[in-house]
Design a protein around this motif. Sequence first.
Motif: not given
Length: 166
Positions: A61-66, A71-73
């Motif tokens: 989730a941290g990688k996706i949020a970067q 808000s997406h995660t």
Amino acid sequence: MNHLSGDEYKMTAINCIYNLCSVMATVFMNVYLYIYTGSLVMMALYTAIRIAMFPPFFVLAGKIAQRYRFSHTLSIGLFFLAVQLATVLFLNDRFGSSPWLVYIVALIYGIGEGFFWCSVTSLNQLVSKPATRTAFLSLMGIFNNITSIIGPLLAVFIIRFSGSDT
């Protein structure tokens, strides 16, 4: 002394409400699994799988949020948590005849928690101001601990007086 902002109070309320609901859902889920499987080992494996899924999906989730936004995660986490609850309701009494379904439900829940808590932890830092961050995080910790005490008690009270065995 600096006062907390409205956003900090809202974030505290959101965290407390989620924590209360999560703790109650955990109690309900453990009682539900025990009714249908009759196994303490199954309940322990459910919890172990759920907790084991948390760290890798927190990192993911941290990688996706970067790349996108928190808000997406957060949405992904809430989606998986809702899917887990819907799956439990859909499978209903199939847990007794197919205990392996418990592992799938635990996996889905762990994924949802990893995404959700990554987002919330990051949003806590973004919402709080440096001048009030210590007070904000302390207040949130106090209220989260209080809800962690009240949640199981409230869940047991609801179960006890629900008038149903399942």
